[in-house]
Design an enzyme around this catalytic site. Structure first.
Site, PDB file in Angstrom:
ATOM      1  N   ARG A   1      33.056  35.954  36.390  1.00  0.00           N
ATOM      2  CA  ARG A   1      32.040  34.974  36.519  1.00  0.00           C
ATOM      3  C   ARG A   1      32.094  33.981  35.261  1.00  0.00           C
ATOM      4  O   ARG A   1      30.997  33.496  34.952  1.00  0.00           O
ATOM      5  CB  ARG A   1      30.744  35.536  36.692  1.00  0.00           C
ATOM      6  CG  ARG A   1      30.655  36.260  38.326  1.00  0.00           C
ATOM      7  CD  ARG A   1      30.181  35.292  39.094  1.00  0.00           C
ATOM      8  NE  ARG A   1      30.013  36.076  40.563  1.00  0.00           N
ATOM      9  CZ  ARG A   1      28.926  36.613  41.190  1.00  0.00           C
ATOM     10  NH1 ARG A   1      27.633  36.103  40.369  1.00  0.00           N
ATOM     11  NH2 ARG A   1      28.672  37.140  42.054  1.00  0.00           N
TER      12      ARG A   1
ATOM     13  N   TYR B   1      29.119  43.536  53.389  1.00  0.00           N
ATOM     14  CA  TYR B   1      28.016  42.409  53.493  1.00  0.00           C
ATOM     15  C   TYR B   1      27.948  42.033  54.926  1.00  0.00           C
ATOM     16  O   TYR B   1      26.696  41.730  55.325  1.00  0.00           O
ATOM     17  CB  TYR B   1      28.806  41.237  52.687  1.00  0.00           C
ATOM     18  CG  TYR B   1      28.195  41.352  51.295  1.00  0.00           C
ATOM     19  CD1 TYR B   1      26.970  41.003  50.793  1.00  0.00           C
ATOM     20  CD2 TYR B   1      29.239  41.589  50.326  1.00  0.00           C
ATOM     21  CE1 TYR B   1      26.617  41.037  49.487  1.00  0.00           C
ATOM     22  CE2 TYR B   1      29.197  41.579  48.917  1.00  0.00           C
ATOM     23  CZ  TYR B   1      27.679  41.235  48.460  1.00  0.00           C
ATOM     24  OH  TYR B   1      27.245  41.208  47.093  1.00  0.00           O
TER      25      TYR B   1
HETATM   26  O1  CP3 Z   1      33.930  32.388  37.516  1.00  0.00           O
HETATM   27  C1  CP3 Z   1      34.247  33.272  38.375  1.00  0.00           C
HETATM   28  O2  CP3 Z   1      34.434  34.653  38.247  1.00  0.00           O
HETATM   29  C2  CP3 Z   1      34.818  32.694  39.786  1.00  0.00           C
HETATM   30  C3  CP3 Z   1      33.953  32.654  40.813  1.00  0.00           C
HETATM   31  C4  CP3 Z   1      33.174  33.927  41.602  1.00  0.00           C
HETATM   32  C5  CP3 Z   1      31.813  33.604  42.174  1.00  0.00           C
HETATM   33  N1  CP3 Z   1      31.732  34.730  42.822  1.00  0.00           N
HETATM   34  C6  CP3 Z   1      31.146  32.717  42.169  1.00  0.00           C
HETATM   35  C7  CP3 Z   1      29.622  32.455  42.314  1.00  0.00           C
HETATM   36  C8  CP3 Z   1      33.702  34.859  41.938  1.00  0.00           C
HETATM   37  C9  CP3 Z   1      34.953  35.497  41.325  1.00  0.00           C
HETATM   38  C10 CP3 Z   1      32.848  35.612  42.680  1.00  0.00           C
HETATM   39  C11 CP3 Z   1      32.851  36.860  43.295  1.00  0.00           C
HETATM   40  C12 CP3 Z   1      31.944  37.529  44.088  1.00  0.00           C
HETATM   41  N2  CP3 Z   1      30.726  36.942  44.819  1.00  0.00           N
HETATM   42  C13 CP3 Z   1      31.668  38.922  44.091  1.00  0.00           C
HETATM   43  C14 CP3 Z   1      32.582  40.079  43.373  1.00  0.00           C
HETATM   44  C15 CP3 Z   1      32.220  40.142  42.085  1.00  0.00           C
HETATM   45  C16 CP3 Z   1      30.965  40.790  41.745  1.00  0.00           C
HETATM   46  O3  CP3 Z   1      30.147  40.367  41.239  1.00  0.00           O
HETATM   47  O4  CP3 Z   1      31.138  42.114  42.178  1.00  0.00           O
HETATM   48  C17 CP3 Z   1      30.450  39.146  44.921  1.00  0.00           C
HETATM   49  C18 CP3 Z   1      30.001  40.719  45.266  1.00  0.00           C
HETATM   50  C19 CP3 Z   1      30.015  37.907  45.336  1.00  0.00           C
HETATM   51  C20 CP3 Z   1      28.845  37.678  46.117  1.00  0.00           C
HETATM   52  C21 CP3 Z   1      27.921  36.932  45.538  1.00  0.00           C
HETATM   53  N3  CP3 Z   1      27.868  35.374  45.287  1.00  0.00           N
HETATM   54  C22 CP3 Z   1      26.524  37.161  45.359  1.00  0.00           C
HETATM   55  C23 CP3 Z   1      25.949  38.448  45.235  1.00  0.00           C
HETATM   56  C24 CP3 Z   1      26.033  35.899  44.815  1.00  0.00           C
HETATM   57  C25 CP3 Z   1      24.563  35.726  44.260  1.00  0.00           C
HETATM   58  C26 CP3 Z   1      24.342  36.393  42.917  1.00  0.00           C
HETATM   59  C27 CP3 Z   1      23.430  35.413  42.275  1.00  0.00           C
HETATM   60  O5  CP3 Z   1      23.208  35.729  40.789  1.00  0.00           O
HETATM   61  O6  CP3 Z   1      22.966  34.464  42.575  1.00  0.00           O
HETATM   62  C28 CP3 Z   1      27.013  35.123  44.551  1.00  0.00           C
HETATM   63  C29 CP3 Z   1      26.584  33.506  44.440  1.00  0.00           C
HETATM   64  C30 CP3 Z   1      27.593  32.975  43.358  1.00  0.00           C
HETATM   65  N4  CP3 Z   1      28.905  33.235  43.142  1.00  0.00           N
HETATM   66  C31 CP3 Z   1      27.348  32.242  42.077  1.00  0.00           C
HETATM   67  C32 CP3 Z   1      28.289  31.987  41.756  1.00  0.00           C
HETATM   68  C33 CP3 Z   1      28.965  30.924  40.573  1.00  0.00           C
HETATM   69  C34 CP3 Z   1      25.951  31.809  41.793  1.00  0.00           C
HETATM   70  C35 CP3 Z   1      25.396  30.648  42.648  1.00  0.00           C
HETATM   71  C36 CP3 Z   1      24.959  29.367  42.162  1.00  0.00           C
HETATM   72  O7  CP3 Z   1      25.813  28.877  41.276  1.00  0.00           O
HETATM   73  O8  CP3 Z   1      24.121  28.768  42.857  1.00  0.00           O
END
Ligand code: CP3
Length: 338
Positions: free
Chosen positions: A21, A147
């Site tokens: 992330r 999910y």
């Molecule tokens: O920089 C990177 O790593 C690349 C981008 C990336 C994102 N999600 C961007 C993101 C990657 C590799 C992911 C993978 C992802 N997404 C996982 C696997 C990794 C882990 O954390 O276990 C999972 C479970 C998800 C599902 C997901 N996506 C969730 C649970 C959430 C909400 C979490 C939150 O804090 O809001 C997301 C949203 C998300 N994915 C954001 C980002 C930058 C935040 C959303 C935003 O910017 O509005």
């Protein structure tokens, strides 16, 4: 590329570092870019925005790898499941409740739906420095199925686990379909410019012991095997988060080059991955990075000392959180690079 040299088993001058992330809300430039998107999925599917978000942490910190800006939930979205990201809540999905709901999914639509990700990968590869690797990724079958059945994030995925036990054939059909779609998606990401692909099984730790082999390990092994058979020069990282008792099984798989370790694993035990034949990646606690100071220095020293005698890719044990001070990331990189 340093990280590829480490994955290939070649000697290197230092260990590579990137952070899960690493593109995201702790960066002011990301928050600025994010304002221009209608919603999070729209951001992911707009190649110019995804490319820019991927490059931001590379420009600022010079990490050894960039990970393409996207999300694991683009696959359920491409399969026809309604996926929404609710600010402050996280992802909310239309739920799979019956074998008929699985039948109604659209694997044939995935390739076309995910074209913007391939475009973003091509653009990002063209813009990255030659020494920076590009990482593509996908969620693992169990985490995506969890999910899709649960409909949101969950502490223990009880609904998904019940479905797996009550409807074993339907659940296995879902896992198998996801396997095919994920392997194909990862191969296409490699063709679009990724040198490495990471498979995120973020909720492997929620599985009962008897479920690890059938729902996490074997599906990931089949995906990694298909990817390596099709693209032998690419590297595969598996992240079975929380499945600490089973790390050797993932690490000893020939088609898995590296195993990412969560922060629940004592740093010294990353040697288990190295001894089983894969490169350990990890595993700094993201909260120690937020706090900084003594706890960051202590945990950093511990990880660096524990991994001195074998290959290692420095990373966090899970994604960086939005409240992480940039100065702490700078301190981390300086320390790891010596
Ligand atoms: O920089 C990177 O790593 C690349 C981008 C990336 C994102 N999600 C961007 C993101 C990657 C590799 C992911 C993978 C992802 N997404 C996982 C696997 C990794 C882990 O954390 O276990 C999972 C479970 C998800 C599902 C997901 N996506 C969730 C649970 C959430 C909400 C979490 C939150 O804090 O809001 C997301 C949203 C998300 N994915 C954001 C980002 C930058 C935040 C959303 C935003 O910017 O509005």
């Amino acid at each position: 590329m340093l990280i590829c040299d480490v994955l290939a088993g070649q000697p290197t001058e230092r260990r590579p570092i990137w952070l899960m992330r690493q593109a995201g809300r702790y960066l002011p430039e990301y928050l600025e870019l994010r304002k221009a998107a209608r919603d999070f999925l729209n951001f992911c599917y707009t190649p110019d925005m995804a490319t820019e978000a991927t490059l931001q942490p590379i420009r600022r910190f010079g990490f050894d790898a960039a990970i393409i800006f996207s999300d694991i939930l683009v696959i359920p979205d491409a399969l026809g499941v309604d996926v929404k990201f609710i600010p402050g809540t996280g992802p909310v999905l239309e739920t799979i409740k019956s074998p008929a709901d699985i039948q109604a999914l659209t694997p044939s639509a995935v390739e076309e739906h995910l074209q913007p990700v391939y475009t973003a990968l091509r653009q990002t590869r063209a813009a990255l420095p030659d020494e920076t690797a590009l990482i593509g990724f996908a969620g693992a079958p169990w985490t995506l199925a969890a999910y899709m059945v649960e409909g949101s994030g969950s502490r223990d995925y009880a609904t998904a686990r019940k479905f797996a036990v009550n409807e074993p054939d339907a659940f296995m059909a879902l896992i198998s379909m996801l396997e095919t779609v994920i392997a194909d998606y990862l191969i296409r990401q490699i063709d679009a410019g990724a040198q490495i692909v990471q498979i995120f099984d973020s909720w492997a730790g929620a599985l009962p012991a008897y479920g690890i082999e059938q729902w996490s390990l074997a599906p990931i092994q089949r995906i990694a095997g298909a990817v390596k058979a099709a693209r032998p020069d690419a590297y595969v990282i598996a992240f079975p988060r929380g499945a600490d008792s089973y790390l050797e099984a993932y690490a000893s798989t020939k088609s898995i080059d590296a195993v990412s370790c969560g922060q629940s694993l004592p740093a010294e035990q990353m040697a288990r991955v190295a001894n089983a034949g894969a490169v350990p990646q990890g595993n700094l606690d993201p909260t120690a990075l937020v706090k900084g100071g003594d706890i960051l220095d202590r945990e950093l020293r511990r990880i660096l000392a524990a991994t001195e005698d074998h290959r290692h890719i420095f990373n966090l044990g899970h994604g960086i959180t939005p409240d992480t001070p940039i100065a702490h990331v700078e301190r981390l990189i300086e320390t790891v690079r010596g």
